[in-house]
Scaffold this active site. Structure first.
Site, PDB file in Angstrom:
ATOM      1  N   HIS A   1     -16.238   5.988   1.726  1.00 39.41           N
ATOM      2  CA  HIS A   1     -16.075   6.913   0.597  1.00 39.41           C
ATOM      3  C   HIS A   1     -17.414   7.333  -0.004  1.00 39.41           C
ATOM      4  O   HIS A   1     -17.449   7.853  -1.122  1.00 39.41           O
ATOM      5  CB  HIS A   1     -15.165   6.336  -0.493  1.00 39.41           C
ATOM      6  CG  HIS A   1     -13.762   6.080  -0.042  1.00 39.41           C
ATOM      7  ND1 HIS A   1     -12.737   5.794  -0.914  1.00 39.41           N
ATOM      8  CD2 HIS A   1     -13.207   6.072   1.192  1.00 39.41           C
ATOM      9  CE1 HIS A   1     -11.614   5.611  -0.238  1.00 39.41           C
ATOM     10  NE2 HIS A   1     -11.884   5.768   1.050  1.00 39.41           N
TER      11      HIS A   1
ATOM     12  N   ASP B   1      -6.786  12.166   7.741  1.00 40.61           N
ATOM     13  CA  ASP B   1      -7.767  12.744   6.825  1.00 40.61           C
ATOM     14  C   ASP B   1      -8.938  11.816   6.583  1.00 40.61           C
ATOM     15  O   ASP B   1      -8.898  10.626   6.899  1.00 40.61           O
ATOM     16  CB  ASP B   1      -7.109  13.110   5.499  1.00 40.61           C
ATOM     17  CG  ASP B   1      -6.473  11.910   4.802  1.00 40.61           C
ATOM     18  OD1 ASP B   1      -5.878  11.069   5.501  1.00 40.61           O
ATOM     19  OD2 ASP B   1      -6.558  11.809   3.561  1.00 40.61           O
TER      20      ASP B   1
ATOM     21  N   GLU C   1      -3.785  10.583   3.374  1.00 40.29           N
ATOM     22  CA  GLU C   1      -3.789   9.198   2.898  1.00 40.29           C
ATOM     23  C   GLU C   1      -4.763   9.010   1.757  1.00 40.29           C
ATOM     24  O   GLU C   1      -4.471   8.325   0.780  1.00 40.29           O
ATOM     25  CB  GLU C   1      -4.139   8.251   4.064  1.00 40.29           C
ATOM     26  CG  GLU C   1      -4.011   6.771   3.738  1.00 40.29           C
ATOM     27  CD  GLU C   1      -5.285   6.127   3.199  1.00 40.29           C
ATOM     28  OE1 GLU C   1      -5.224   4.972   2.763  1.00 40.29           O
ATOM     29  OE2 GLU C   1      -6.343   6.806   3.214  1.00 40.29           O
ATOM     30  N   GLU C   2      -5.941   9.608   1.871  1.00 37.51           N
ATOM     31  CA  GLU C   2      -7.021   9.330   0.933  1.00 37.51           C
ATOM     32  C   GLU C   2      -6.770   9.893  -0.460  1.00 37.51           C
ATOM     33  O   GLU C   2      -7.221   9.323  -1.452  1.00 37.51           O
ATOM     34  CB  GLU C   2      -8.348   9.876   1.477  1.00 37.51           C
ATOM     35  CG  GLU C   2      -8.814   9.235   2.781  1.00 37.51           C
ATOM     36  CD  GLU C   2      -9.270   7.795   2.613  1.00 37.51           C
ATOM     37  OE1 GLU C   2      -9.143   7.247   1.502  1.00 37.51           O
ATOM     38  OE2 GLU C   2      -9.744   7.219   3.592  1.00 37.51           O
TER      39      GLU C   2
END
Length: 487
Positions: free
Chosen positions: A457, A78, A145-146
């Site tokens: 991000h 992801d 994961e994020e």
């Protein structure tokens, strides 16, 4: 196809271009997973999906390398979905549009997904290349994961045979990581106490824009402005004016990203408008000075707005604003054992007004459980005093450094052989999945490395082209040097 396919190494960049073309934000990895599964099957590789959604792909050893220790190459499927306010992008439907700008690859108005798409592309390129020399290989691609490390939490013992893990989710060329922070999510809910809009008030939208944002672990020590934090400060300053009322507030989009934008819908008596504008101008100048060289484009703006149907009670407004201002944010402690390493931090990530509640989400990180629990208690206390309910979930452990790691020594020696210098050995203040992997595979010897990625991000995310080539060169040489199994 885009121009990044002209870059070297061609196979890695070709896979990354394909990854960019298939939407894969957290929780929406299915299409990318299907493509990778189909590709692996076409290559004649064994591929399995576990109950959590992780993919495991196996590649036999090169001839003569069958006795080498088994290696697990790991990346996550992801990406973080962040777009600029003026970019219309549906991360569940629209492809990422990578572009070359000098020595870097960026996306167009959005996050690039080099975190961890470059690592994933490297894993696939290793699987695809029959000319490489290596022992038994497995590729582990985890989900979500994020936003929650769901794949790492769900990884079961017995699925993987290797005993060395190479995590590809680090973001600085020349660094090798042997530890990381753990974390926990704080979820806060405050009931909305509504009143009718008083007569004689005008509605205005307060907006905070232009901030850099960034990764709430990697960038937290850099002193970048947080839009949610600035919003709390401004609302507290406005409370000193006569009867400025708050209808709603929003800020940030992800708990693991430093908030880039925030806004509030205000009701202002006409007699206080000039004072409010003067106060806003004061803070505009204050932030320009305070964040000079760090966040140079902060913009505070007051715009006419449609009157809302309701406004918060004065008592709720006062409790909420004070709790937000009291909420811990930023670096809370530095490591005593490792100079320059953040020990504990927290991020006031998301504020939302929806339905009959105001919701707040923070992400607390720490190298140890003590620091994490201490900041969690501080956060809960601030909001519980305001009448909010607070819960914690998604707790994951840190990855404790192993100074005697054989794979670390091998990577250090290989880096020196290839590039003539030793890499820096570091502990990262971010949540790698390695700590969770140790629960299912406590015997794994692990390191993490990757190319230089900046602005992760955030829509400023970019990956250095030369660093990707160096990362690839180091990876394939390390695979060549993996020692034989103990007899």
């Amino acid at each position: 196809m885009t121009s990044i396919r002209t870059l070297a190494p061609a196979s890695l960049w070709g896979f990354f271009d394909t990854i960019c073309s298939i939407p894969h934000p957290s929780g929406h990895e299915a299409a990318l997973r299907r493509w990778i599964t189909g590709w692996a099957e076409e290559q004649g590789l064994a591929v399995r999906q576990d109950d959590t959604g992780n993919l495991i792909i196996k590649k036999p050893a090169s001839p003569g390398m069958e006795n080498r220790r088994g290696v697990v190459l790991q990346a996550h499927l992801d990406m973080v979905p962040q777009a600029n306010a003026d970019t219309r992008h549906d991360f569940t439907r629209d492809p990422i549009r990578p572009r070359i700008d000098g020595d870097w690859v960026y996306a167009t108005g959005t996050t690039l997904g080099a975190d961890n798409g470059i690592g994933m592309a490297a894993c696939l390129a290793v699987l695809a290349d029959s000319r490489l020399t290596h022992g038994p290989l497995e590729v582990l691609l985890t989900v979500d994961e994020e936003s929650g490390m769901t794949g790492a939490f769900g990884l079961q013992p017995g699925w993987l045979e290797g005993d060395i893990l190479l995590n590809t989710d680090s973001e600085q060329d020349g660094d090798v990581y042997m530890g990381c922070a753990g974390g926990v999510d704080a979820n806060i809910t405050l009931p909305y106490e509504a009143e009718t809009v008083p007569a004689g008030y005008q509605a205005f939208q307060l907006s905070i824009t232009g901030l850099r944002g960034g990764h709430s672990g990697i960038n937290i020590h850099e002193g970048r402005a947080s839009a949610t934090r600035l919003l709390a400060e401004l609302l507290h300053a406005f409370s000193k004016l006569d009867k400025v009322r708050l209808a709603s507030l929003e800020g940030g989009t992800l708990r693991n990203a430093i908030a880039r934008e925030a806004s509030a819908l205000l009701l202002v008596p006409e007699a206080e408008l000039a004072s409010l504008q003067a106060l806003l101008a004061h803070y505009q100048q204050q932030y320009a000075t305070e964040f000079a060289g760090v966040d140079d484009f902060i913009r505070l703006k007051l715009s006419n707005a449609e009157p809302p149907a309701r406004v918060m009670s004065e008592a709720m407004q006062q409790r909420l604003v004070r709790a937000l201002l009291a909420c811990p944010h930023g670096v809370m402690a530095m490591s005593r054992a490792m100079a320059g390493v953040v020990q504990t931090s927290t991020n006031l990530g998301v504020i939302e007004t929806r339905d009959d509640h105001v919701h707040v989400q923070c992400l607390i990180r720490s190298l140890d459980d003590t620091g994490r629990n201490r900041v969690a208690a501080m956060t809960a206390s601030a909001f519980e005093l305001a009448g909010a309910s607070v819960s914690f979930d998604g707790a994951y452990p840190g990855w404790q450094p192993d100074p005697d790691s054989p794979i670390m020594k091998l990577v250090l020696d290989t880096h020196k052989d290839v590039f003539g210098t030793l890499p820096a050995v570091r502990v990262i203040h971010a949540g790698l999945e390695c700590g969770l992997f140790k629960r299912a595979y406590p015997h794994w010897d692990m390191i993490s490395f990757g190319p230089t990625i900046q602005g992760a991000h955030s829509p400023d995310e970019r990956v250095n082209i030369e660093a990707v080539a160096r990362f690839w060169q180091l990876l394939i040489r390390v695979l060549e040097q993996i020692p034989a199994r103990d007899n």
